[in-house]
Design an enzyme around this catalytic site. Sequence first.
Site, PDB file in Angstrom:
ATOM      1  CG  ASP A   1       1.638  -0.124  13.101  1.00 39.40           C
ATOM      2  OD1 ASP A   1       2.383   0.620  12.445  1.00 39.40           O
ATOM      3  OD2 ASP A   1       0.495  -0.437  12.742  1.00 39.40           O
TER       4      ASP A   1
ATOM      5  CE  LYS B   1     -10.338   7.590  10.299  1.00 41.61           C
ATOM      6  NZ  LYS B   1     -11.262   6.576   9.872  1.00 41.61           N
ATOM      7  CB  VAL B   2      -5.236  11.616  12.753  1.00 44.04           C
ATOM      8  CG1 VAL B   2      -3.744  11.324  12.689  1.00 44.04           C
ATOM      9  CG2 VAL B   2      -5.487  12.852  13.618  1.00 44.04           C
ATOM     10  CB  SER B   3      -4.732   9.958   7.235  1.00 47.82           C
ATOM     11  OG  SER B   3      -3.973   9.278   6.240  1.00 47.82           O
ATOM     12  CB  VAL B   4       0.371   7.798   9.007  1.00 44.92           C
ATOM     13  CG1 VAL B   4       1.843   7.725   8.587  1.00 44.92           C
ATOM     14  CG2 VAL B   4       0.239   7.730  10.522  1.00 44.92           C
TER      15      VAL B   4
ATOM     16  CB  CYS C   1      -4.425  -5.014   3.315  1.00 44.31           C
ATOM     17  SG  CYS C   1      -4.534  -4.079   4.821  1.00 44.31           S
TER      18      CYS C   1
ATOM     19  NE  ARG D   1      -2.742   0.778   2.938  1.00 43.39           N
ATOM     20  CZ  ARG D   1      -3.596   1.489   2.210  1.00 43.39           C
ATOM     21  NH1 ARG D   1      -4.275   0.900   1.296  1.00 43.39           N
ATOM     22  NH2 ARG D   1      -3.725   2.776   2.400  1.00 43.39           N
TER      23      ARG D   1
ATOM     24  NE  ARG E   1       4.453  -6.384   3.554  1.00 45.50           N
ATOM     25  CZ  ARG E   1       3.314  -5.783   3.255  1.00 45.50           C
ATOM     26  NH1 ARG E   1       2.185  -6.440   3.271  1.00 45.50           N
ATOM     27  NH2 ARG E   1       3.281  -4.492   2.962  1.00 45.50           N
TER      28      ARG E   1
HETATM   29  C1  EPZ Z   1       0.404   3.944   8.256  1.00 48.32           C
HETATM   30  O1  EPZ Z   1      -0.573   3.404   7.398  1.00 48.32           O
HETATM   31  C2  EPZ Z   1       1.362   2.807   8.559  1.00 48.32           C
HETATM   32  N1  EPZ Z   1       2.022   2.357   7.325  1.00 48.32           N
HETATM   33  C3  EPZ Z   1       0.605   1.660   9.209  1.00 48.32           C
HETATM   34  O2  EPZ Z   1       1.563   0.648   9.523  1.00 48.32           O
HETATM   35  C4  EPZ Z   1      -0.002   2.169  10.506  1.00 48.32           C
HETATM   36  O3  EPZ Z   1      -0.757   1.134  11.107  1.00 48.32           O
HETATM   37  C5  EPZ Z   1      -0.933   3.358  10.193  1.00 48.32           C
HETATM   38  O4  EPZ Z   1      -0.178   4.386   9.498  1.00 48.32           O
HETATM   39  C6  EPZ Z   1      -1.519   3.978  11.456  1.00 48.32           C
HETATM   40  O5  EPZ Z   1      -0.486   4.393  12.303  1.00 48.32           O
HETATM   41  C7  EPZ Z   1       3.142   3.004   6.905  1.00 48.32           C
HETATM   42  O6  EPZ Z   1       3.610   3.942   7.534  1.00 48.32           O
HETATM   43  C8  EPZ Z   1       3.794   2.476   5.659  1.00 48.32           C
HETATM   44  P1  EPZ Z   1      -3.591   5.916   8.151  1.00 48.32           P
HETATM   45  P2  EPZ Z   1      -1.668   4.403   6.690  1.00 48.32           P
HETATM   46  O7  EPZ Z   1      -3.797   6.632   6.862  1.00 48.32           O
HETATM   47  O8  EPZ Z   1      -1.019   5.674   6.367  1.00 48.32           O
HETATM   48  C9  EPZ Z   1      -8.257   5.756   7.554  1.00 48.32           C
HETATM   49  C10 EPZ Z   1       2.474  -1.488   9.475  1.00 48.32           C
HETATM   50  O9  EPZ Z   1       2.151  -2.538  10.043  1.00 48.32           O
HETATM   51  N2  EPZ Z   1      -8.000   6.482   6.298  1.00 48.32           N
HETATM   52  O10 EPZ Z   1      -2.982   6.644   9.303  1.00 48.32           O
HETATM   53  O11 EPZ Z   1      -2.336   3.630   5.608  1.00 48.32           O
HETATM   54  C11 EPZ Z   1      -7.705   4.335   7.518  1.00 48.32           C
HETATM   55  O12 EPZ Z   1      -8.641   3.454   6.925  1.00 48.32           O
HETATM   56  C12 EPZ Z   1       1.421  -0.611   8.849  1.00 48.32           C
HETATM   57  O13 EPZ Z   1       3.663  -1.067   9.384  1.00 48.32           O
HETATM   58  C13 EPZ Z   1      -9.067   7.045   5.618  1.00 48.32           C
HETATM   59  O14 EPZ Z   1     -10.223   6.937   6.046  1.00 48.32           O
HETATM   60  O15 EPZ Z   1      -2.693   4.601   7.883  1.00 48.32           O
HETATM   61  C14 EPZ Z   1      -7.501   4.043   8.988  1.00 48.32           C
HETATM   62  O16 EPZ Z   1      -8.738   3.650   9.540  1.00 48.32           O
HETATM   63  C15 EPZ Z   1       0.053  -1.222   8.975  1.00 48.32           C
HETATM   64  N3  EPZ Z   1      -8.835   7.711   4.455  1.00 48.32           N
HETATM   65  C16 EPZ Z   1      -7.109   5.402   9.565  1.00 48.32           C
HETATM   66  O17 EPZ Z   1      -7.534   6.384   8.604  1.00 48.32           O
HETATM   67  C17 EPZ Z   1      -7.565   7.878   3.950  1.00 48.32           C
HETATM   68  O18 EPZ Z   1      -7.405   8.526   2.889  1.00 48.32           O
HETATM   69  C18 EPZ Z   1      -5.610   5.583   9.785  1.00 48.32           C
HETATM   70  O19 EPZ Z   1      -4.968   5.230   8.571  1.00 48.32           O
HETATM   71  C19 EPZ Z   1      -6.495   7.302   4.658  1.00 48.32           C
HETATM   72  C20 EPZ Z   1      -6.733   6.616   5.829  1.00 48.32           C
END
Ligand code: EPZ
Length: 430
Positions: free
Chosen positions: A316, A171-174, A126, A102, A408
């Site tokens: 995580d 919403k907070v998104s990494v 996933c 991803r 991974r």
């Molecule tokens: C990052 O994923 C990490 N991956 C994840 O680690 C980690 O679990 C996650 O952040 C949360 O800390 C990497 O850094 C490569 P999010 P990301 O966007 O960016 C929702 C691991 O095991 N969302 O912060 O995909 C989403 O569905 C992986 O190393 C939206 O709704 O996570 C989730 O519920 C797993 N819309 C929440 O936000 C969006 O456009 C947080 O997701 C994006 C996300």
Amino acid sequence: MDRIRIRGGNTLNGTIHISGAKNAALPLMIAALLTEDTLTLHRVPRLADVRLLQRILGNHGVDITVAGKRSGQNGRDGETLRISAKVIADTTAPYELVSKMRASFWVLAPLLARCGEAKVSLPGGCAIGTRPVDLHILAMEKLGAEIAIDAGYVVARAPKGLKGGHIAFPKVSVGATHAALMGAVTAKGDTVIENAAREPEIGDVAQCLVKMGAVIEGIGSSTLKIKGVPRLHGAEHAVIADRIEAGTYAMAAAMTGGVVKLAGARIDTLDEVMTVMRSSGVDVEAANDGLKVKRNGSGLAPIKVETEPYPGFPTDLQAQLMALTTRARGTSIIRETIFENRFMHVQELARLGADIQLHGDTAEIRGVDRLTGAQVMATDLRASVSLVIAALVAEGETTLHRVYHLDRGFETLEDKLKACGADIERLSSH
Ligand code: EPZ
């Protein structure tokens, strides 16, 4: 497919060297797309995801060389990658590559910033959830991009380049924060990002972008202010230590008992994790250049935790913490608030004898006196390592299948644990 066999019962004693963070290395490699100069990254972990991203970046025409071993350098220092996106030959990220990892979707913003166009496959869901990308698209549109979804691809265009804007994330998104940052640093004008994620890996990427000439204020806070600059130049940067790996091995040591030093762990990124572990009766203290984890014989106290964006307890480490609570004296409660399906490890832990009830987003774990070894299956990266933690104390032998999930995100896991006394070995099937 490789399997890992563990015979439980040994305590862990010794030192584990923490590698560079997977979740910083991946976006740092992607940030190299923002400049035609060379970006040199040190302490890159040797992981399957890093290898896959090298292939994906190569597909865009990026040249990556892995520096040879220097005299005196030992394997635990990771690798040095020299990444140069002098010319971007292709602005399409195809489904067959993006669907494997991803984070490769994150090439969208730098390709748009650099080339004014990008066609990136939607990553798809996933094991842990649907994983939408609407917040990434919101950020790009706020920076002036035109976005269309066509046949499973995000087709983005910014013919006149990206321009500064005001991005307020609902919403907070990494990942979306990484995208907003990488889109803003060379946009025309200023950008404000509100409700930005504060994970230390974002700070690490921001620090690297600043070394490349970006102008960013508020690093580490939830409001980032960026002044667009015409171009970025090359830089040299060492990847931040992996707080998830450190937390994982801390929980392994807490599970088996013993004294383990986590060399290189950044304790300033582990506050909440240390607080939770201390509340369970684990002795966690800052040591010079790392963390020392000790559990002297006494049992573990139950805990009540919910996962939150940083600086809260990280999702995580949720599976790893759950493994630890299977042997606590009493009932623990863990609530997963970030992903909608991140309990795949529960059924597998139950096969080892754990007593876990699920109620929606909340798991209720009743501590048991003993776990017993069994055949178990890894389903996603962090779930697989929670099975390793449980197997380390399960009586008898546990065989973990589909260990490619482990590879991974955890560099030489069995070597690091074996060096501390674990009875663990990889069974390669030909
Ligand atoms: C990052 O994923 C990490 N991956 C994840 O680690 C980690 O679990 C996650 O952040 C949360 O800390 C990497 O850094 C490569 P999010 P990301 O966007 O960016 C929702 C691991 O095991 N969302 O912060 O995909 C989403 O569905 C992986 O190393 C939206 O709704 O996570 C989730 O519920 C797993 N819309 C929440 O936000 C969006 O456009 C947080 O997701 C994006 C996300």
